[in-house]
Design a protein around this motif. Sequence first.
Motif, PDB file in Angstrom:
ATOM      1  N   ALA A 110      35.645  69.280  43.358  1.00  0.00           N
ATOM      2  CA  ALA A 110      34.497  70.325  43.050  1.00  0.00           C
ATOM      3  C   ALA A 110      34.671  70.792  41.645  1.00  0.00           C
ATOM      4  O   ALA A 110      33.659  70.821  40.965  1.00  0.00           O
ATOM      5  CB  ALA A 110      34.457  71.591  44.107  1.00  0.00           C
ATOM      6  N   GLN A 111      36.049  70.805  41.153  1.00  0.00           N
ATOM      7  CA  GLN A 111      36.149  71.345  39.698  1.00  0.00           C
ATOM      8  C   GLN A 111      36.000  70.129  39.030  1.00  0.00           C
ATOM      9  O   GLN A 111      35.614  70.575  37.701  1.00  0.00           O
ATOM     10  CB  GLN A 111      37.644  72.043  39.500  1.00  0.00           C
ATOM     11  N   ILE A 112      36.556  69.208  39.168  1.00  0.00           N
ATOM     12  CA  ILE A 112      36.630  67.804  38.448  1.00  0.00           C
ATOM     13  C   ILE A 112      36.203  66.622  39.072  1.00  0.00           C
ATOM     14  O   ILE A 112      36.821  65.752  39.618  1.00  0.00           O
ATOM     15  CB  ILE A 112      38.202  67.585  37.845  1.00  0.00           C
ATOM     16  N   PRO A 113      34.729  66.523  39.404  1.00  0.00           N
ATOM     17  CA  PRO A 113      34.140  65.568  39.841  1.00  0.00           C
ATOM     18  C   PRO A 113      34.509  64.183  39.695  1.00  0.00           C
ATOM     19  O   PRO A 113      34.576  63.223  40.285  1.00  0.00           O
ATOM     20  CB  PRO A 113      32.641  65.505  39.782  1.00  0.00           C
ATOM     21  N   ASN A 114      34.727  63.919  38.164  1.00  0.00           N
ATOM     22  CA  ASN A 114      35.099  62.589  37.717  1.00  0.00           C
ATOM     23  C   ASN A 114      36.540  62.452  37.722  1.00  0.00           C
ATOM     24  O   ASN A 114      37.005  61.621  36.822  1.00  0.00           O
ATOM     25  CB  ASN A 114      34.335  62.342  36.414  1.00  0.00           C
ATOM     26  N   ILE A 115      37.451  63.134  38.648  1.00  0.00           N
ATOM     27  CA  ILE A 115      38.872  62.762  38.645  1.00  0.00           C
ATOM     28  C   ILE A 115      39.330  61.251  38.559  1.00  0.00           C
ATOM     29  O   ILE A 115      40.243  60.919  37.865  1.00  0.00           O
ATOM     30  CB  ILE A 115      39.632  63.650  39.709  1.00  0.00           C
ATOM     31  N   ASP A 116      38.517  60.806  39.398  1.00  0.00           N
ATOM     32  CA  ASP A 116      39.003  59.287  39.573  1.00  0.00           C
ATOM     33  C   ASP A 116      38.843  58.406  38.109  1.00  0.00           C
ATOM     34  O   ASP A 116      39.848  57.686  37.737  1.00  0.00           O
ATOM     35  CB  ASP A 116      37.955  58.692  40.556  1.00  0.00           C
TER      36      ASP A 116
END
Length: 161
Positions: A110-116
């Motif tokens: 939720a906080q960092i949607p592009n973590i991948d």
Amino acid sequence: MAFLLCSCNYFENKKIHATDDLVQEKLHKLDRTSVDKYPVFEDCETQDSNKDTEKACFITTLSQHISTSLSEQDLILDKELDVNFQITIEVAYNGAVNIVDLVASPELNAQIPNIDELVAKSIIDLPEIKPAYKKINSGELIAVTTQFKIPVHIIGVFINE
């Protein structure tokens, strides 16, 4: 008139296939759960280090590299973040690194949607890795592909402007 035909298999090369019983038996006897030398970054490789020391250095260096790479991003957070997540990394026999799996909490997503994407970018920027090696029956070391589960800790501070 006499006519004589004969055939000889003496000079024919025999091909060995992986389906041959002897080859299969040797493959099954090979311990696939351990390696004789773990993947290593150049900074972790020393003359007097042992296998466990190199493994610890490899995992620590990899985890720190990913954490540092993420901390250098200009991320905008809705609230403070203090989470761990886990990445499964594959180091191929040629030293190439791939992400097999990334397990992140719903809070992190939720906080960092592009973590991948951010983790994938940090993997691309890794220094060179030498692959793991396995000793075979002849005593020779061969490069092998390995997988590791790497824990990563992220701490993010929310700044209210």
